[in-house]
Scaffold this active site. Structure first.
Site, PDB file in Angstrom:
ATOM      1  CG  HIS A 109      -2.034  -1.047   1.082  1.00 22.50           C
ATOM      2  ND1 HIS A 109      -2.503  -1.530  -0.110  1.00 22.50           N
ATOM      3  CD2 HIS A 109      -2.709  -1.711   2.067  1.00 22.50           C
ATOM      4  CE1 HIS A 109      -3.428  -2.453   0.117  1.00 22.50           C
ATOM      5  NE2 HIS A 109      -3.567  -2.585   1.434  1.00 22.50           N
ATOM      6  CG  HIS A 179      -8.049  -0.945   2.211  1.00 27.72           C
ATOM      7  ND1 HIS A 179      -8.726  -1.848   3.007  1.00 27.72           N
ATOM      8  CD2 HIS A 179      -6.939  -1.600   1.786  1.00 27.72           C
ATOM      9  CE1 HIS A 179      -8.038  -2.975   3.078  1.00 27.72           C
ATOM     10  NE2 HIS A 179      -6.944  -2.846   2.338  1.00 27.72           N
ATOM     11  CD  GLU A 313      -8.230  -3.629  -0.900  1.00 24.44           C
ATOM     12  OE1 GLU A 313      -7.117  -3.093  -1.123  1.00 24.44           O
ATOM     13  OE2 GLU A 313      -8.369  -4.692  -0.254  1.00 24.44           O
TER      14      GLU A 313
END
Length: 348
Positions: A109, A179, A313
């Site tokens: 991420h 998210h 996502e």
């Protein structure tokens, strides 16, 4: 005049003294709350089949919760690269870039100080709020100064749209997503694993033991990854599903963004709530919140249990910077990254 009511208020203070603001978007029976910290979708409230409005997004009731437990990424705006990059490194135009290894040997991420920990500038826009920040050249190891704008808007029909736009002054890689975790039965109900999912994906990406795609996309037919017909989600997923949208998100400044197409539907038999998802992105990462263990409590004060939320996502594929066979995530000067994801809420 917009049918969406937009309001701003202070939400709390970070450890460094920075003030977090919360923007509330409300249209009809749908209410969404966005934070300037991390671009976080803090709350989504929608009605059930009896008209009772309830919280369907996992989150925390205060800024301190998000700052202390950022590794859960509840509702966060994720970047510079959503998902994993294998070996926490990639090569672009002959130069190798090292990234933080914050997920075993991989970068997850966008590293440690990623977009979900940044304080974003915010301004109202029609039907919602626009967040903006510049990610400096070298931030978490990524090249290029990246200007990012994200618009969260709520339509009169109660559809939440996330529009992403980014430009760079040097070649870089980019993968942005939101998210949010959904529990359509209500935050903390623990019932997300009984939700039913339908997804327009004929293939998924098998992964190795560290979550990095291993080999080519595999057919879902005959496997537990086949959600082409609606069925109960269950547990044990942290995988990308291939939507077949193509890349379709990087182009010249004058290009128009492609229109999102319907790709997934999540439903809850208990409450009757339905989430319909459309996107321009080529993949969906399905994650069933296996890390939750009851030690965290959500906005309603109830403990969050394993499988207590489902993340869908919309994004590009993990490790694409190291996989030339995957849709490209390279953004160059003079190009514009655009993507759009729409969340529609209903009942059945």
């Amino acid at each position: 005049m917009s049918a969406t009511h937009v309001a701003e208020e202070p939400f709390g203070t970070l450890k460094n003294g920075s003030i977090v603001h919360r923007w509330t978007l409300e249209a009809g029976a749908v209410r969404v709350r966005i934070l300037t910290y991390g671009g976080i979708v803090q709350s989504i409230e929608t009605p059930d089949r009896h008209g009772a409005r309830g919280e369907i997004a996992l989150g925390f009731p205060d800024a301190a919760g998000y700052e202390a437990h950022g590794e859960s990424y509840f509702g966060a705006l994720v970047g510079r690269y959503a998902g994993r990059i294998g070996g926490a490194a990639f090569t672009l135009e002959g130069r190798r870039y090292a990234l933080p290894a914050n997920d075993g040997p991989n970068c997850l991420h966008g590293g440690v100080a990623n977009f979900s920990t940044a304080l974003w500038d915010a301004a109202p826009c029609p039907g919602g709020v626009e967040l903006r920040r510049t990610s400096r050249d070298g931030e978490e190891g990524f090249p290029g100064a990246l200007d990012v704008r994200v618009r969260y808007t709520l339509s009169a029909a109660g559809e939440l749209a996330c529009d992403y736009l980014a430009t760079t002054d040097a070649p870089t890689v980019l993968n942005l997503t939101n998210h949010s975790y959904f529990d359509l039965s209500g935050d903390g109900s623990g019932g997300a694993e009984t939700h039913r999912l339908r997804m327009a994906a004929d293939h998924y990406l098998p992964v190795d033991t560290t979550g990095i795609p291993a080999g080519a996309p595999a057919p879902v037919a005959g496997t537990r990854f086949d959600f082409r017909a609606r069925r109960t989600v269950g547990r044990g997923y942290d995988h990308t599903f291939v939507l077949g949208n193509g890349s379709g998100t990087i182009g010249a400044p004058e290009d128009r963004a492609p229109e999102p197409r319907p790709v997934a539907e999540l439903s809850d038999p208990a409450s009757g709530r339905v989430l319909r998802l459309s996107t321009t992105q080529p993949g969906i990462q399905l994650y069933t919140a296996e890390h939750l263990d009851g030690s965290l409590t959500g906005t309603t004060g109830r403990p969050l249990l394993p499988g207590g939320g489902i993340a869908l996502e919309t994004q590009h594929f993990p490790d694409s910077p190291n996989r030339p066979d995957f849709p490209s995530t390279v953004l160059r000067p003079g190009e514009v990254f655009r993507s759009r994801t729409v969340y529609g809420f209903g009942v059945e």
